[in-house]
Design a protein around this motif. Sequence first.
Motif, PDB file in Angstrom:
ATOM      1  N   LYS A 162       5.655   8.637  -2.925  1.00  0.00           N
ATOM      2  CA  LYS A 162       6.358   8.286  -1.689  1.00  0.00           C
ATOM      3  C   LYS A 162       6.518   9.519  -0.789  1.00  0.00           C
ATOM      4  CE  LYS A 162      10.431   5.583  -0.501  1.00  0.00           C
ATOM      5  NZ  LYS A 162      11.679   5.020  -0.989  1.00  0.00           N
ATOM      6  N   LYS A 163       6.876  10.625  -1.431  1.00  0.00           N
ATOM      7  CA  LYS A 163       7.028  11.873  -0.658  1.00  0.00           C
ATOM      8  C   LYS A 163       5.670  12.354  -0.143  1.00  0.00           C
ATOM      9  CE  LYS A 163      10.947  13.405  -3.438  1.00  0.00           C
ATOM     10  NZ  LYS A 163      11.280  14.242  -4.590  1.00  0.00           N
ATOM     11  N   LEU A 164       4.655  12.173  -0.973  1.00  0.00           N
ATOM     12  CA  LEU A 164       3.318  12.620  -0.565  1.00  0.00           C
ATOM     13  C   LEU A 164       2.817  11.832   0.645  1.00  0.00           C
ATOM     14  CD1 LEU A 164       1.699  13.028  -4.089  1.00  0.00           C
ATOM     15  CD2 LEU A 164       1.857  14.843  -2.378  1.00  0.00           C
ATOM     16  N   LYS A 165       3.051  10.521   0.613  1.00  0.00           N
ATOM     17  CA  LYS A 165       2.582   9.707   1.749  1.00  0.00           C
ATOM     18  C   LYS A 165       3.358  10.067   3.011  1.00  0.00           C
ATOM     19  CE  LYS A 165       1.273   5.052   3.173  1.00  0.00           C
ATOM     20  NZ  LYS A 165       1.077   3.665   2.794  1.00  0.00           N
ATOM     21  N   ALA A 166       4.664  10.324   2.849  1.00  0.00           N
ATOM     22  CA  ALA A 166       5.473  10.732   4.002  1.00  0.00           C
ATOM     23  C   ALA A 166       4.952  12.040   4.590  1.00  0.00           C
ATOM     24  CB  ALA A 166       6.934  10.873   3.578  1.00  0.00           C
ATOM     25  N   ALA A 167       4.365  12.873   3.709  1.00  0.00           N
ATOM     26  CA  ALA A 167       3.801  14.155   4.168  1.00  0.00           C
ATOM     27  C   ALA A 167       2.338  14.006   4.585  1.00  0.00           C
ATOM     28  CB  ALA A 167       3.921  15.188   3.052  1.00  0.00           C
ATOM     29  N   LYS A 168       1.881  12.752   4.788  1.00  0.00           N
ATOM     30  CA  LYS A 168       0.501  12.430   5.217  1.00  0.00           C
ATOM     31  C   LYS A 168      -0.540  12.775   4.161  1.00  0.00           C
ATOM     32  CE  LYS A 168       1.541  11.582   9.725  1.00  0.00           C
ATOM     33  NZ  LYS A 168       1.754  10.197  10.051  1.00  0.00           N
ATOM     34  N   HIS A 169      -0.118  12.764   2.900  1.00  0.00           N
ATOM     35  CA  HIS A 169      -1.067  12.988   1.805  1.00  0.00           C
ATOM     36  C   HIS A 169      -0.966  11.830   0.814  1.00  0.00           C
ATOM     37  CE1 HIS A 169      -1.418  16.911   3.484  1.00  0.00           C
ATOM     38  NE2 HIS A 169      -0.277  17.375   3.022  1.00  0.00           N
ATOM     39  N   PRO A 170      -1.354  10.620   1.211  1.00  0.00           N
ATOM     40  CA  PRO A 170      -1.169   9.477   0.304  1.00  0.00           C
ATOM     41  C   PRO A 170      -2.031   9.576  -0.953  1.00  0.00           C
ATOM     42  CG  PRO A 170      -2.568   8.867   2.129  1.00  0.00           C
ATOM     43  CD  PRO A 170      -2.063  10.254   2.435  1.00  0.00           C
ATOM     44  N   ILE A 171      -1.677   8.758  -1.921  1.00  0.00           N
ATOM     45  CA  ILE A 171      -2.509   8.615  -3.115  1.00  0.00           C
ATOM     46  C   ILE A 171      -3.647   7.663  -2.740  1.00  0.00           C
ATOM     47  CG2 ILE A 171      -2.547   7.693  -5.476  1.00  0.00           C
ATOM     48  CD1 ILE A 171       0.496   8.368  -5.588  1.00  0.00           C
ATOM     49  N   GLY A 172      -4.809   7.892  -3.311  1.00  0.00           N
ATOM     50  CA  GLY A 172      -5.950   7.007  -3.027  1.00  0.00           C
ATOM     51  C   GLY A 172      -6.388   6.271  -4.278  1.00  0.00           C
ATOM     52  N   GLN A 173      -6.490   4.973  -4.162  1.00  0.00           N
ATOM     53  CA  GLN A 173      -6.889   4.177  -5.328  1.00  0.00           C
ATOM     54  C   GLN A 173      -7.627   2.937  -4.838  1.00  0.00           C
ATOM     55  OE1 GLN A 173      -6.771   4.468  -8.741  1.00  0.00           O
ATOM     56  NE2 GLN A 173      -7.884   2.528  -8.664  1.00  0.00           N
ATOM     57  N   THR A 174      -8.766   2.630  -5.452  1.00  0.00           N
ATOM     58  CA  THR A 174      -9.441   1.393  -5.055  1.00  0.00           C
ATOM     59  C   THR A 174      -8.839   0.194  -5.788  1.00  0.00           C
ATOM     60  OG1 THR A 174     -11.490   0.120  -5.101  1.00  0.00           O
ATOM     61  CG2 THR A 174     -11.286   1.824  -6.760  1.00  0.00           C
ATOM     62  N   LEU A 175      -8.670  -0.902  -5.044  1.00  0.00           N
ATOM     63  CA  LEU A 175      -8.355  -2.208  -5.641  1.00  0.00           C
ATOM     64  C   LEU A 175      -9.421  -3.204  -5.180  1.00  0.00           C
ATOM     65  CD1 LEU A 175      -4.451  -2.518  -5.396  1.00  0.00           C
ATOM     66  CD2 LEU A 175      -5.821  -1.985  -7.390  1.00  0.00           C
ATOM     67  N   GLY A 176     -10.602  -2.681  -4.930  1.00  0.00           N
ATOM     68  CA  GLY A 176     -11.701  -3.534  -4.470  1.00  0.00           C
ATOM     69  C   GLY A 176     -12.456  -4.143  -5.638  1.00  0.00           C
ATOM     70  N   ASN A 177     -13.437  -5.009  -5.305  1.00  0.00           N
ATOM     71  CA  ASN A 177     -14.280  -5.620  -6.344  1.00  0.00           C
ATOM     72  C   ASN A 177     -15.354  -4.614  -6.748  1.00  0.00           C
ATOM     73  OD1 ASN A 177     -12.761  -7.851  -5.817  1.00  0.00           O
ATOM     74  ND2 ASN A 177     -14.484  -9.221  -5.412  1.00  0.00           N
ATOM     75  N   THR A 178     -14.989  -3.657  -7.559  1.00  0.00           N
ATOM     76  CA  THR A 178     -15.927  -2.616  -7.952  1.00  0.00           C
ATOM     77  C   THR A 178     -15.771  -2.306  -9.430  1.00  0.00           C
ATOM     78  OG1 THR A 178     -16.773  -0.448  -7.316  1.00  0.00           O
ATOM     79  CG2 THR A 178     -14.396  -0.701  -7.251  1.00  0.00           C
ATOM     80  N   PHE A 179     -16.906  -1.953 -10.088  1.00  0.00           N
ATOM     81  CA  PHE A 179     -16.943  -1.971 -11.550  1.00  0.00           C
ATOM     82  C   PHE A 179     -16.165  -0.860 -12.246  1.00  0.00           C
ATOM     83  CE2 PHE A 179     -19.699   1.511 -12.987  1.00  0.00           C
ATOM     84  CZ  PHE A 179     -20.277   1.929 -11.799  1.00  0.00           C
ATOM     85  N   GLY A 180     -15.966   0.297 -11.591  1.00  0.00           N
ATOM     86  CA  GLY A 180     -15.425   1.442 -12.314  1.00  0.00           C
ATOM     87  C   GLY A 180     -13.951   1.717 -12.109  1.00  0.00           C
ATOM     88  N   ASP A 181     -13.647   2.369 -10.982  1.00  0.00           N
ATOM     89  CA  ASP A 181     -12.290   2.887 -10.786  1.00  0.00           C
ATOM     90  C   ASP A 181     -11.213   1.814 -10.635  1.00  0.00           C
ATOM     91  OD1 ASP A 181     -13.335   5.408 -10.896  1.00  0.00           O
ATOM     92  OD2 ASP A 181     -13.590   5.595  -8.734  1.00  0.00           O
ATOM     93  N   ALA A 182     -11.578   0.603 -10.235  1.00  0.00           N
ATOM     94  CA  ALA A 182     -10.541  -0.432 -10.063  1.00  0.00           C
ATOM     95  C   ALA A 182     -10.030  -0.959 -11.408  1.00  0.00           C
ATOM     96  CB  ALA A 182     -11.060  -1.558  -9.174  1.00  0.00           C
TER      97      ALA A 182
ATOM     98  N   PHE B  48       5.916  -3.792  -9.108  1.00  0.00           N
ATOM     99  CA  PHE B  48       5.956  -2.328  -8.985  1.00  0.00           C
ATOM    100  C   PHE B  48       4.777  -1.827  -8.153  1.00  0.00           C
ATOM    101  CE2 PHE B  48       4.037   1.612 -10.475  1.00  0.00           C
ATOM    102  CZ  PHE B  48       5.060   2.523 -10.221  1.00  0.00           C
ATOM    103  N   MET B  49       3.571  -2.356  -8.474  1.00  0.00           N
ATOM    104  CA  MET B  49       2.360  -1.867  -7.807  1.00  0.00           C
ATOM    105  C   MET B  49       2.374  -2.194  -6.317  1.00  0.00           C
ATOM    106  SD  MET B  49      -0.275  -0.099  -8.382  1.00  0.00           S
ATOM    107  CE  MET B  49      -1.324   0.448  -7.034  1.00  0.00           C
ATOM    108  N   ALA B  50       2.891  -3.391  -5.963  1.00  0.00           N
ATOM    109  CA  ALA B  50       2.928  -3.783  -4.544  1.00  0.00           C
ATOM    110  C   ALA B  50       3.789  -2.802  -3.744  1.00  0.00           C
ATOM    111  CB  ALA B  50       3.456  -5.208  -4.412  1.00  0.00           C
ATOM    112  N   GLN B  51       4.904  -2.422  -4.329  1.00  0.00           N
ATOM    113  CA  GLN B  51       5.792  -1.461  -3.657  1.00  0.00           C
ATOM    114  C   GLN B  51       5.159  -0.067  -3.629  1.00  0.00           C
ATOM    115  OE1 GLN B  51       8.613  -2.854  -2.388  1.00  0.00           O
ATOM    116  NE2 GLN B  51       8.810  -0.965  -1.235  1.00  0.00           N
ATOM    117  N   PHE B  52       4.591   0.299  -4.763  1.00  0.00           N
ATOM    118  CA  PHE B  52       3.925   1.601  -4.914  1.00  0.00           C
ATOM    119  C   PHE B  52       2.795   1.719  -3.882  1.00  0.00           C
ATOM    120  CE2 PHE B  52       1.509   4.338  -8.312  1.00  0.00           C
ATOM    121  CZ  PHE B  52       1.928   5.503  -7.685  1.00  0.00           C
ATOM    122  N   TRP B  53       2.087   0.608  -3.713  1.00  0.00           N
ATOM    123  CA  TRP B  53       0.959   0.569  -2.769  1.00  0.00           C
ATOM    124  C   TRP B  53       1.433   0.852  -1.347  1.00  0.00           C
ATOM    125  CZ3 TRP B  53      -4.021   0.679  -3.734  1.00  0.00           C
ATOM    126  CH2 TRP B  53      -4.914   0.358  -2.729  1.00  0.00           C
ATOM    127  N   LYS B  54       2.474   0.125  -0.984  1.00  0.00           N
ATOM    128  CA  LYS B  54       2.979   0.216   0.389  1.00  0.00           C
ATOM    129  C   LYS B  54       3.566   1.602   0.674  1.00  0.00           C
ATOM    130  CE  LYS B  54       6.231  -2.212   3.264  1.00  0.00           C
ATOM    131  NZ  LYS B  54       7.619  -2.514   3.022  1.00  0.00           N
TER     132      LYS B  54
END
Lengths: 436, 310
Positions: free
Chosen positions: A178-198, A233-239
């Motif tokens: 939350k602090k990182l995103k406020a500092a313009k450094h969000p966490i990056g994570q795919t939730l797309g239809n992709t075989f590996g990182d999601a 949790f994830m929905a809030q974490f995402w936002k």
Amino acid sequence: MARINRRKFLQYSGAGMAGILAAHRAPVFAQANTVHILRWNDFVPAADKVLREVYAPEVQKALGIKLNVETINANDIPARATSAIQSGNGPDIIMLLNNYPHLYSSAAVDVSAVAEEVNKSGGGIYDSAKQLNHVGGKWVSMPWSMVPALIAYRKSWFDEVGAKEFPKTWQQYYEVGKKLKAAKHPIGQTLGNTFGDAPTFTYPLMWSFGGQEVDAKGKVVIESKETIESVRFMAQFWKDAHDEGGLAWDDSNNNRAFLSGDISASLNGASIYVAALNGKDKFKTEKGAPLHTDILHAPLPAGPKGQHGYHTAFNHMVMKYSKNAKGATEFLRWAHKKENYEKWFLVQKGFAVGPTREWEKHDMWKQDPVMQPFQTAPQLQKRLMGYAGQPNQKAAEAWNKFIVTVMYAQACSGKSKPEEAVKWAAGELGKIYTGA
Amino acid sequence: MTTENGRRRVSNPRASPFIRLAENERFLATALLAPGVIILVLFIAYPFVMAIWFSLTSIRVGDAGQFVGLANFAKAMDDTIFQQAFKNTVFYTFWATIFKLALGMWLALLLNRHFRFKRIVRASMLLPFIIPTVLSAFAWRWMFDPTFSVMNWALYHGGMITDRLPFLSSGEWAMWCAVLVNTWRGMPFFAITLLAGLQTISPDLHEAAALDGANAWHRFWHVTWPLLLPVTLVVVVFSVIQTFSDFQLIYVLTGGGPANSTHLIATYAYQIGVGSGLLGEGAALSLFMFPVLCLVVWLQLRYLKRMENA
């Protein structure tokens, strides 16, 4: 020297030809002992070079096998495998990801003898690797390696928001994020239809909150308060903490976003770090230091019900239709010998780890402390898709339909409430597990 | 050669057997049709029949399975992802075809005028259609990239937005982006075909209508449009067939995401048939396209027949 006249030549050659025709096959000395292996385009190109420039000549010398290495995009391997199996013609060995050996087990040659040798000499094949390759009481494929998924993060940015070490729990990770995103450094994570990182993110997240797809008998139990809690949790974490564009990311977007300084952390193999290391002059921090000096790795945090990880498995299947299954099996036996496997293992520099515990003890791990978390990462993989059932065909279908990932994506995008998303996932899993 | 009663003989008894065979109309017709029929049987009929057979069995990769009747179709009907993919396919086909027709017509009318470098412009307009779909879809994916979109960059630096637009990360946006790319790619086909139709319309008709006091819109609606209708119908039918069974564009652009919101029947059938090895279920999913496309072809044939009889 006995002279061979024209009549004798015709007699001998006629008899030889008759023998070949009767046997319906070429004489042994005329058969090319060629092994065609199909693998992915390795994220570490030097590893493909080892196969072509080191393995090929060495195995030719040692066993008389001509090794033909073909590499394609990992996403295209299922299509090639399907057409090869259905037509009964194609590569002698196919590299398969995750639990694909379960899908193609009927088309596999039994490699139990090789697996037992490797298991014995290597201090034990990882249990997860055994579950993925051991089907119906036999080894249908050989586990070759695992690419551990760990979080790569920017140490300086975490320091700036007061996180001197990587968060141990999901809740702590949320606060820091939350602090990182406020500092313009969000966490990056795919939730797309992709075989590996999601899926390597969503499955461990669900497990660490106590959710699971099915019970040991295969009954769908995903619709639980634990799963709903993880989705909420994830929905809030995402936002609050994530780059929301991640809903459309594939497996490479996070690499680019991290290297360009758009995100502060992302679950990934070591490829972000390796790219930063290889591009010291290209990838820099905002202060001008080489980016790789500001990258560390950590496992996914723990939830109320423990800590989990999921690492992509790479396996080799000798195909039943192969006309040289024996040569292909011999090649695998040869490649798994310590002195041969080591040549491939060293160029990976920790991006991929070995199938047995022995490789955790290798001196290579002393070279770069940043890569050290990868050394024992496979031990965090206590569960596989389809837990607490088997990682079988039904689990593969659920995995390939991205059901768990879409469940989180639906809630994170605001398309569904957490309860609705979990209910949807339960319905879809139910059709898979209770269907024919 | 003539016979005694003056009628021309069909075959020459002294000609070689080959010539005599070639002069036999029934044989010649069969021989000339054979290559086409063989190609149709091998590459269209056989795969189609196999797909129908697969859809009625539980075949998986490496396992012939057994006959299961319509179970695969029943499972598909009950599958919410398939239901969404079907709706998506209809939405995608409808809007993409409408836009391609409207913009293609507009472009064709413009290109039908005389202007400098007309030939170069006409040829270059075909570029989106010539470039392989995979390549152009990759280029568009980069332009819509959630992090590095050039359009977001331009809009942001132009002061038009303060936050990035979710081109591919919102389900609705992603679907409209797919429609846009399909329109961009398919529009030249419409434009060139309609242009060919426009050039067959005699300018005299327009002149006569103008003399009668018809304005530009009236001339289009009462002269151009009726004469262009047969060509338009054919091009729309071809486009509907291609768009309804589209695969490459979505596979590259979104992979069916986010959260399955852009899955089409073809991409979902591939995911099930090839990705999960469930060949029977994948075949059943893809066969859901068949009745829809059949209806489209039937309408086309019916219209063409009516035109022939008119």
